[in-house]
Design an enzyme around this catalytic site. Structure first.
Site, PDB file in Angstrom:
ATOM      1  N   THR A 146      -0.893   3.635  26.212  1.00 53.07           N
ATOM      2  CA  THR A 146      -2.348   3.475  26.263  1.00 53.07           C
ATOM      3  C   THR A 146      -2.750   2.313  27.166  1.00 53.07           C
ATOM      4  OG1 THR A 146      -4.181   2.696  24.887  1.00 53.07           O
ATOM      5  CG2 THR A 146      -2.023   2.139  24.115  1.00 53.07           C
ATOM      6  N   ASP A 147      -3.990   2.358  27.643  1.00 48.62           N
ATOM      7  CA  ASP A 147      -4.495   1.222  28.435  1.00 48.62           C
ATOM      8  C   ASP A 147      -4.733  -0.007  27.563  1.00 48.62           C
ATOM      9  OD1 ASP A 147      -6.726   2.167  27.053  1.00 48.62           O
ATOM     10  OD2 ASP A 147      -8.015   2.356  28.813  1.00 48.62           O
ATOM     11  N   GLU A 148      -4.739   0.194  26.220  1.00 47.74           N
ATOM     12  CA  GLU A 148      -5.078  -0.924  25.333  1.00 47.74           C
ATOM     13  C   GLU A 148      -4.024  -2.027  25.354  1.00 47.74           C
ATOM     14  OE1 GLU A 148      -6.855   0.294  21.597  1.00 47.74           O
ATOM     15  OE2 GLU A 148      -7.505   2.191  22.463  1.00 47.74           O
ATOM     16  N   TYR A 164       5.063  27.798   6.891  1.00 50.53           N
ATOM     17  CA  TYR A 164       6.477  27.592   7.190  1.00 50.53           C
ATOM     18  C   TYR A 164       7.403  27.680   5.984  1.00 50.53           C
ATOM     19  CZ  TYR A 164       5.220  26.358  11.948  1.00 50.53           C
ATOM     20  OH  TYR A 164       4.752  26.395  13.240  1.00 50.53           O
ATOM     21  N   ILE A 190      -3.659  14.767  21.262  1.00 48.47           N
ATOM     22  CA  ILE A 190      -3.196  14.957  22.646  1.00 48.47           C
ATOM     23  C   ILE A 190      -1.933  15.812  22.658  1.00 48.47           C
ATOM     24  CG2 ILE A 190      -2.462  13.806  24.768  1.00 48.47           C
ATOM     25  CD1 ILE A 190      -3.988  11.300  23.773  1.00 48.47           C
ATOM     26  N   ARG A 200     -16.019  -4.373  14.618  1.00 53.04           N
ATOM     27  CA  ARG A 200     -14.562  -4.318  14.404  1.00 53.04           C
ATOM     28  C   ARG A 200     -13.981  -5.705  14.687  1.00 53.04           C
ATOM     29  NH1 ARG A 200     -11.601  -0.040  18.204  1.00 53.04           N
ATOM     30  NH2 ARG A 200     -11.924   1.417  16.492  1.00 53.04           N
ATOM     31  N   TYR A 213      -2.443  -2.174  16.640  1.00 54.73           N
ATOM     32  CA  TYR A 213      -2.112  -0.907  17.314  1.00 54.73           C
ATOM     33  C   TYR A 213      -1.581  -1.177  18.722  1.00 54.73           C
ATOM     34  CZ  TYR A 213      -3.000   3.191  20.290  1.00 54.73           C
ATOM     35  OH  TYR A 213      -2.881   4.203  21.221  1.00 54.73           O
ATOM     36  N   LYS A 220       2.148  -0.648  20.400  1.00 57.49           N
ATOM     37  CA  LYS A 220       2.363   0.209  21.577  1.00 57.49           C
ATOM     38  C   LYS A 220       3.011  -0.608  22.698  1.00 57.49           C
ATOM     39  CE  LYS A 220       1.399   3.985  22.283  1.00 57.49           C
ATOM     40  NZ  LYS A 220       2.113   5.273  22.021  1.00 57.49           N
ATOM     41  N   LEU A 223       3.793  15.270  10.505  1.00 58.64           N
ATOM     42  CA  LEU A 223       2.565  15.739   9.847  1.00 58.64           C
ATOM     43  C   LEU A 223       2.011  14.657   8.915  1.00 58.64           C
ATOM     44  CD1 LEU A 223       3.308  19.517   9.112  1.00 58.64           C
ATOM     45  CD2 LEU A 223       2.244  18.466  11.123  1.00 58.64           C
ATOM     46  N   GLY A 264     -11.767  -8.389  16.271  1.00 59.17           N
ATOM     47  CA  GLY A 264     -11.035  -8.456  17.546  1.00 59.17           C
ATOM     48  C   GLY A 264     -11.402  -7.331  18.502  1.00 59.17           C
TER      49      GLY A 264
HETATM   50  P1  NAD Z   1      -2.924  11.381  16.864  1.00 58.07           P
HETATM   51  O1  NAD Z   1      -3.045  10.310  15.840  1.00 58.07           O
HETATM   52  O2  NAD Z   1      -3.983  12.426  16.957  1.00 58.07           O
HETATM   53  O3  NAD Z   1      -1.534  12.155  16.656  1.00 58.07           O
HETATM   54  C1  NAD Z   1      -0.343  11.507  16.371  1.00 58.07           C
HETATM   55  C2  NAD Z   1       0.683  12.543  15.917  1.00 58.07           C
HETATM   56  O4  NAD Z   1       1.927  11.854  15.684  1.00 58.07           O
HETATM   57  C3  NAD Z   1       0.302  13.263  14.627  1.00 58.07           C
HETATM   58  O5  NAD Z   1       0.542  14.646  14.764  1.00 58.07           O
HETATM   59  C4  NAD Z   1       1.230  12.642  13.593  1.00 58.07           C
HETATM   60  O6  NAD Z   1       1.568  13.530  12.536  1.00 58.07           O
HETATM   61  C5  NAD Z   1       2.445  12.301  14.444  1.00 58.07           C
HETATM   62  N1  NAD Z   1       3.253  11.209  13.846  1.00 58.07           N
HETATM   63  C6  NAD Z   1       2.783  10.018  13.381  1.00 58.07           C
HETATM   64  N2  NAD Z   1       3.803   9.292  12.894  1.00 58.07           N
HETATM   65  C7  NAD Z   1       4.931  10.037  13.059  1.00 58.07           C
HETATM   66  C8  NAD Z   1       6.317   9.832  12.765  1.00 58.07           C
HETATM   67  N3  NAD Z   1       6.726   8.706  12.186  1.00 58.07           N
HETATM   68  N4  NAD Z   1       7.199  10.802  13.090  1.00 58.07           N
HETATM   69  C9  NAD Z   1       6.782  11.957  13.678  1.00 58.07           C
HETATM   70  N5  NAD Z   1       5.490  12.204  13.963  1.00 58.07           N
HETATM   71  C10 NAD Z   1       4.581  11.256  13.665  1.00 58.07           C
HETATM   72  O7  NAD Z   1      -2.734  10.620  18.249  1.00 58.07           O
HETATM   73  P2  NAD Z   1      -3.262  10.989  19.711  1.00 58.07           P
HETATM   74  O8  NAD Z   1      -4.632  10.468  19.878  1.00 58.07           O
HETATM   75  O9  NAD Z   1      -2.970  12.413  20.004  1.00 58.07           O
HETATM   76  O10 NAD Z   1      -2.302  10.070  20.583  1.00 58.07           O
HETATM   77  C11 NAD Z   1      -1.023  10.542  20.993  1.00 58.07           C
HETATM   78  C12 NAD Z   1      -0.327   9.470  21.809  1.00 58.07           C
HETATM   79  O11 NAD Z   1      -1.115   9.135  22.950  1.00 58.07           O
HETATM   80  C13 NAD Z   1      -0.114   8.161  21.045  1.00 58.07           C
HETATM   81  O12 NAD Z   1       1.151   7.654  21.400  1.00 58.07           O
HETATM   82  C14 NAD Z   1      -1.227   7.254  21.552  1.00 58.07           C
HETATM   83  O13 NAD Z   1      -0.840   5.901  21.489  1.00 58.07           O
HETATM   84  C15 NAD Z   1      -1.382   7.745  22.980  1.00 58.07           C
HETATM   85  N6  NAD Z   1      -2.731   7.580  23.574  1.00 58.07           N
HETATM   86  C16 NAD Z   1      -3.836   8.059  22.903  1.00 58.07           C
HETATM   87  C17 NAD Z   1      -5.086   7.938  23.511  1.00 58.07           C
HETATM   88  C18 NAD Z   1      -6.332   8.481  22.841  1.00 58.07           C
HETATM   89  O14 NAD Z   1      -7.438   8.279  23.363  1.00 58.07           O
HETATM   90  N7  NAD Z   1      -6.242   9.209  21.744  1.00 58.07           N
HETATM   91  C19 NAD Z   1      -5.210   7.328  24.770  1.00 58.07           C
HETATM   92  C20 NAD Z   1      -4.053   6.863  25.409  1.00 58.07           C
HETATM   93  C21 NAD Z   1      -2.814   7.002  24.801  1.00 58.07           C
HETATM   94  P1  TYD Z   2     -12.182   4.756  18.914  1.00 57.98           P
HETATM   95  O1  TYD Z   2     -12.550   6.188  19.079  1.00 57.98           O
HETATM   96  O2  TYD Z   2     -11.683   4.281  17.581  1.00 57.98           O
HETATM   97  O3  TYD Z   2     -11.163   4.400  20.075  1.00 57.98           O
HETATM   98  P2  TYD Z   2     -10.575   2.941  20.564  1.00 57.98           P
HETATM   99  O4  TYD Z   2     -10.921   1.925  19.571  1.00 57.98           O
HETATM  100  O5  TYD Z   2      -9.094   3.197  20.612  1.00 57.98           O
HETATM  101  O6  TYD Z   2     -11.178   2.708  21.902  1.00 57.98           O
HETATM  102  O7  TYD Z   2     -13.477   3.881  19.257  1.00 57.98           O
HETATM  103  C1  TYD Z   2     -14.135   3.980  20.504  1.00 57.98           C
HETATM  104  C2  TYD Z   2     -15.203   2.907  20.540  1.00 57.98           C
HETATM  105  O8  TYD Z   2     -16.210   3.232  19.561  1.00 57.98           O
HETATM  106  C3  TYD Z   2     -14.709   1.529  20.168  1.00 57.98           C
HETATM  107  O9  TYD Z   2     -15.376   0.553  20.971  1.00 57.98           O
HETATM  108  C4  TYD Z   2     -15.109   1.356  18.712  1.00 57.98           C
HETATM  109  C5  TYD Z   2     -16.370   2.182  18.606  1.00 57.98           C
HETATM  110  N1  TYD Z   2     -16.596   2.822  17.291  1.00 57.98           N
HETATM  111  C6  TYD Z   2     -17.832   2.634  16.615  1.00 57.98           C
HETATM  112  O10 TYD Z   2     -18.728   1.944  17.107  1.00 57.98           O
HETATM  113  N2  TYD Z   2     -17.995   3.242  15.416  1.00 57.98           N
HETATM  114  C7  TYD Z   2     -17.035   4.015  14.836  1.00 57.98           C
HETATM  115  O11 TYD Z   2     -17.242   4.545  13.710  1.00 57.98           O
HETATM  116  C8  TYD Z   2     -15.795   4.224  15.535  1.00 57.98           C
HETATM  117  C9  TYD Z   2     -14.698   5.067  14.948  1.00 57.98           C
HETATM  118  C10 TYD Z   2     -15.634   3.605  16.780  1.00 57.98           C
END
Ligand code: NAD
Ligand code: TYD
Length: 385
Positions: A143-145, A382, A22, A322, A191, A195, A45, A324
């Site tokens: 997150t909504d979680e 870099y 994101i 999974r 997680y 959060k 990274l 929980g």
């Molecule tokens: P991601 O795992 O793809 O990216 C996380 C980034 O944070 C990576 O670039 C990583 O290198 C960096 N990072 C991790 N630990 C670090 C540290 N200690 N110092 C500096 N950088 C660090 O995550 P994402 O899916 O892009 O999510 C981004 C944010 O949005 C998170 O806070 C997550 O909780 C929130 N979020 C994600 C989703 C989703 O569906 N992916 C939904 C709602 C909220």
């Molecule tokens: P995920 O992309 O890990 O997001 P989140 O757990 O944060 O919602 O998983 C999305 C849904 O898919 C979740 O209900 C778990 C399920 N899932 C599988 O069934 N198999 C998989 O290999 C993964 C990664 C997720």
């Protein structure tokens, strides 16, 4: 109080986690849309950070990458002073639920202590300035979680009472309850617990010190540049290579999916127009059962690769659930729509087609990630800068 004034002259902004999924979309949006801002991408990274996600903007004048850990308080404070930072958009986190089940410490460290380190650095720096918190913003992406899990009261789906442009054509809701901004926190996974804790720290810094904070809680994102450990990119890649698709349990869990660029647009809007100390839920009213979304992925990949549609349904492999596993997430985003006029741009069917196409067209990106080669990108890009 003066610090509740809206931000209109924000210039130097740290975006944490900008090399992630994101974060890279948020960095791209801000760098391209606001040439007058200096955007500093602070990212450690980790395995999830990939600078190749930002290749198209890495040479822009208003963009700086800093490799660093948000837990390094001294470094963050120096960075804020050096760049005279007036805004932080905080996305850096450990973000994968399955990893949090195996290794909760890393999640507490980055998500809780890392957020606290940013907050404390921002507090010390901003309070040292004559204008204090005037025109400053600490925007925390959550997150909504954190709200826990909703019940699957309607497993076959009912007509959703609310829709947006992002809603799927099927318009299903799988229960009658939705997460509101006022819903009590009830996180279940390490997680979401981490959060939730970070969200509380952010709000505490507003309530205790008057820091101008905002928190948003978004539903599941999908789109380009997502690390292929999450459901959608993992499954697209596996279908392409005809590898098994590990469906947890029966695949009946429900997630509410939003196209990542629509999340980034919401972040832009809220960063500039959101009310200080407020919370906004972000989501498109677009619920899907995992198993249904997996069918869509199989049909779309097969069609786009010229295979017989549905040919790869036999890849579906039910595996142990999974621990929980939260049953249903569903966001009510009406506050954001009503108060700030946010509306997602992309309907789910269009978004998923675009996403599958992107992963199929960018096989090199995927290969670099799955082989681990992307981790050398920083060195090659870099080392001489
Ligand atoms: P991601 O795992 O793809 O990216 C996380 C980034 O944070 C990576 O670039 C990583 O290198 C960096 N990072 C991790 N630990 C670090 C540290 N200690 N110092 C500096 N950088 C660090 O995550 P994402 O899916 O892009 O999510 C981004 C944010 O949005 C998170 O806070 C997550 O909780 C929130 N979020 C994600 C989703 C989703 O569906 N992916 C939904 C709602 C909220
Ligand atoms: P995920 O992309 O890990 O997001 P989140 O757990 O944060 O919602 O998983 C999305 C849904 O898919 C979740 O209900 C778990 C399920 N899932 C599988 O069934 N198999 C998989 O290999 C993964 C990664 C997720």
């Amino acid at each position: 109080m003066s610090h509740t004034k809206l931000v209109n002259n924000m210039k130097n902004i740290i975006i944490t986690g900008g090399a992630g999924f994101i974060g890279s979309h948020v960095v791209r949006l801000f760098v391209n849309k606001y040439p007058e801002y200096n955007i500093i991408n602070l990212d450690k990274l980790t395995y999830a950070g990939n600078l190749a996600n930002l290749k198209d903007i890495e040479d822009k004048e208003n963009y700086t990458f800093v490799k660093g850990d948000i837990c390094d308080f001294e470094m963050v404070l120096e960075l804020m002073k050096k760049h005279k930072v007036d805004g932080i958009i905080h996305l850096a986190a450990e973000s994968h639920v399955d990893r949090s089940i195996k290794d909760p410490f890393t999640f507490a460290r980055t998500n809780v202590m890392g957020t606290l380190s940013l907050l404390q650095a921002a507090k010390i720096y901003w309070e040292s300035l004559p204008e204090k918190y005037e025109g400053k913003r600490f925007y925390h992406i959550s997150t909504d979680e954190v709200y826990g899990a909703l019940e699957l009261t309607n497993p076959e789906g009912i007509e959703s009472p609310f829709t947006t442009k992002a809603s799927s054509a099927h318009h299903h809701a799988y229960g009658t309850e939705f997460f509101l901004e006022t819903t009590k926190y009830n996180p279940h996974s390490p997680y979401s617990a981490a959060k939730a804790s970070s969200d509380h720290f952010v709000r505490a810094f507003h309530d205790t010190y008057g820091m101008p904070t905002i928190v948003t809680n978004c539903s599941n994102n999908y789109g380009p540049y997502q690390f292929p450990e999450k459901l959608i990119p993992l499954f697209i890649n596996n279908i392409r290579h005809r590898k098994p698709l590990p469906v947890y349990g029966e695949g009946l869990n429900v997630r509410d999916w939003l196209y990542v660029e629509d999340h980034a647009r919401a972040i832009d809007l809220i960063f500039h127009k959101g009310k200080v100390a407020d919370t906004y839920n972000i989501g498109g009213f677009n619920e899907w059962k995992n198993i249904d979304i997996i069918h869509v992925l199989i049909n779309t990949v097969d069609r786009l690769l010229g295979r017989k549609e549905g040919e790869d349904l036999n890849l579906i492999t039910h595996v142990t659930d999974r621990m929980g596993h939260d049953m249903r997430y569903a966001i009510d985003s009406r506050k954001l729509q009503k108060e700030l006029g946010w509306e997602p741009s992309l309907q789910f069917e269009e978004g998923i087609e675009k996403t599958v196409r992107w992963y199929l067209d960018n096989q090199e990106w995927m290969d670099n990630v799955t082989s681990g080669d992307y981790q050398n990108y920083y060195e090659s890009m870099y080392k001489n800068r």
